[in-house]
Enzyme design. Structure first.
Site, PDB file in Angstrom:
ATOM      1  CG  ASN A  43      22.751 -18.266 -58.898  1.00  0.00           C
ATOM      2  OD1 ASN A  43      23.947 -18.360 -59.160  1.00  0.00           O
ATOM      3  ND2 ASN A  43      22.317 -17.966 -57.689  1.00  0.00           N
ATOM      4  CD  GLU A  45      20.107 -14.358 -55.991  1.00  0.00           C
ATOM      5  OE1 GLU A  45      20.317 -13.307 -55.357  1.00  0.00           O
ATOM      6  OE2 GLU A  45      20.219 -15.500 -55.486  1.00  0.00           O
ATOM      7  CB  CYS A  54      18.169 -22.261 -61.282  1.00  0.00           C
ATOM      8  SG  CYS A  54      17.033 -22.293 -59.904  1.00  0.00           S
ATOM      9  CD  GLU A  56      20.806 -25.925 -61.249  1.00  0.00           C
ATOM     10  OE1 GLU A  56      20.570 -24.701 -61.287  1.00  0.00           O
ATOM     11  OE2 GLU A  56      20.914 -26.563 -60.194  1.00  0.00           O
ATOM     12  CB  CYS A  87      15.203 -26.092 -57.651  1.00  0.00           C
ATOM     13  SG  CYS A  87      14.708 -25.365 -59.222  1.00  0.00           S
ATOM     14  CB  CYS A  90      16.349 -26.929 -62.528  1.00  0.00           C
ATOM     15  SG  CYS A  90      16.620 -25.152 -62.471  1.00  0.00           S
TER      16      CYS A  90
HETATM   17  N1  THU Z   1      19.727 -21.819 -57.333  1.00  0.00           N
HETATM   18  C1  THU Z   1      20.303 -22.293 -58.469  1.00  0.00           C
HETATM   19  O1  THU Z   1      20.837 -21.542 -59.292  1.00  0.00           O
HETATM   20  N2  THU Z   1      20.266 -23.637 -58.676  1.00  0.00           N
HETATM   21  C2  THU Z   1      19.775 -24.554 -57.792  1.00  0.00           C
HETATM   22  O2  THU Z   1      19.812 -25.739 -58.061  1.00  0.00           O
HETATM   23  C3  THU Z   1      19.183 -24.097 -56.535  1.00  0.00           C
HETATM   24  C4  THU Z   1      19.049 -22.630 -56.361  1.00  0.00           C
HETATM   25  C5  THU Z   1      19.836 -20.375 -57.072  1.00  0.00           C
HETATM   26  C6  THU Z   1      18.573 -19.583 -57.117  1.00  0.00           C
HETATM   27  C7  THU Z   1      18.901 -18.422 -56.226  1.00  0.00           C
HETATM   28  O3  THU Z   1      19.589 -17.432 -56.957  1.00  0.00           O
HETATM   29  C8  THU Z   1      19.863 -18.988 -55.203  1.00  0.00           C
HETATM   30  O4  THU Z   1      20.351 -20.198 -55.754  1.00  0.00           O
HETATM   31  C9  THU Z   1      19.257 -19.263 -53.841  1.00  0.00           C
HETATM   32  O5  THU Z   1      18.126 -20.016 -53.938  1.00  0.00           O
END
Ligand code: THU
Length: 128
Positions: A43, A45, A54, A56, A87, A90
């Site tokens: 991920n 940010e 994310c 994925e 999520c 994704c």
């Molecule tokens: N996140 C992912 O990378 N994948 C998921 O399946 C759920 C959430 C990340 C997004 C964000 O950077 C952090 O997790 C918190 O939500």
């Protein structure tokens, strides 16, 4: 090493590259193509929180942008007791390419849970 173990290892390794200074929640993903290639993602940010992508989708977009469109399995790793399922956004994006994708979730202690994407997203949006 078995292919599935390679995939899990790649997801765990990718989580180290997560850029998550805001949530501190590091996610690693690894996507296995039909042809046996692994694309990993973490991920990423942003200070403008909503621009976060994310792990994925990063793995998927890396693969698709290199011409791969058929996938067998996706491993997702977080260093948490709980299992992190992908999520909703994704799930929809993965569904576009591989409705029968096998999703393998790994937690901090190395325990594994398996799902099929079609079970996680029973009624995806599709433009008819
Ligand atoms: N996140 C992912 O990378 N994948 C998921 O399946 C759920 C959430 C990340 C997004 C964000 O950077 C952090 O997790 C918190 O939500």
């Amino acid at each position: 090493m078995k292919e599935i173990d390679r995939l899990i290892k790649a997801a765990r390794k990718a989580s180290n590259f997560a850029y998550a200074p805001y949530s501190k929640f590091k996610v690693g993903a690894a996507l296995l193509t039909k042809s046996g290639i692994i694309y990993s993602g973490a991920n990423v940010e942003n200070a403008s929180y909503g621009l976060t992508v994310c792990a994925e989708r990063i793995a998927l977009f890396k693969a698709v942008s290199e011409g791969k469109k058929d996938f067998r399995a996706l491993a997702i790793y977080t260093k948490t007791k709980d299992f992190t399922t992908p999520c909703g956004a994704c799930r929809q994006v993965l569904m576009e390419f591989s409705p029968n994708l096998s999703i393998i979730i790994i937690n901090a202690s190395g325990k594994i849970k398996k799902f099929s994407l079609s079970k996680l997203l029973p009624h995806p949006f599709a433009k008819k």
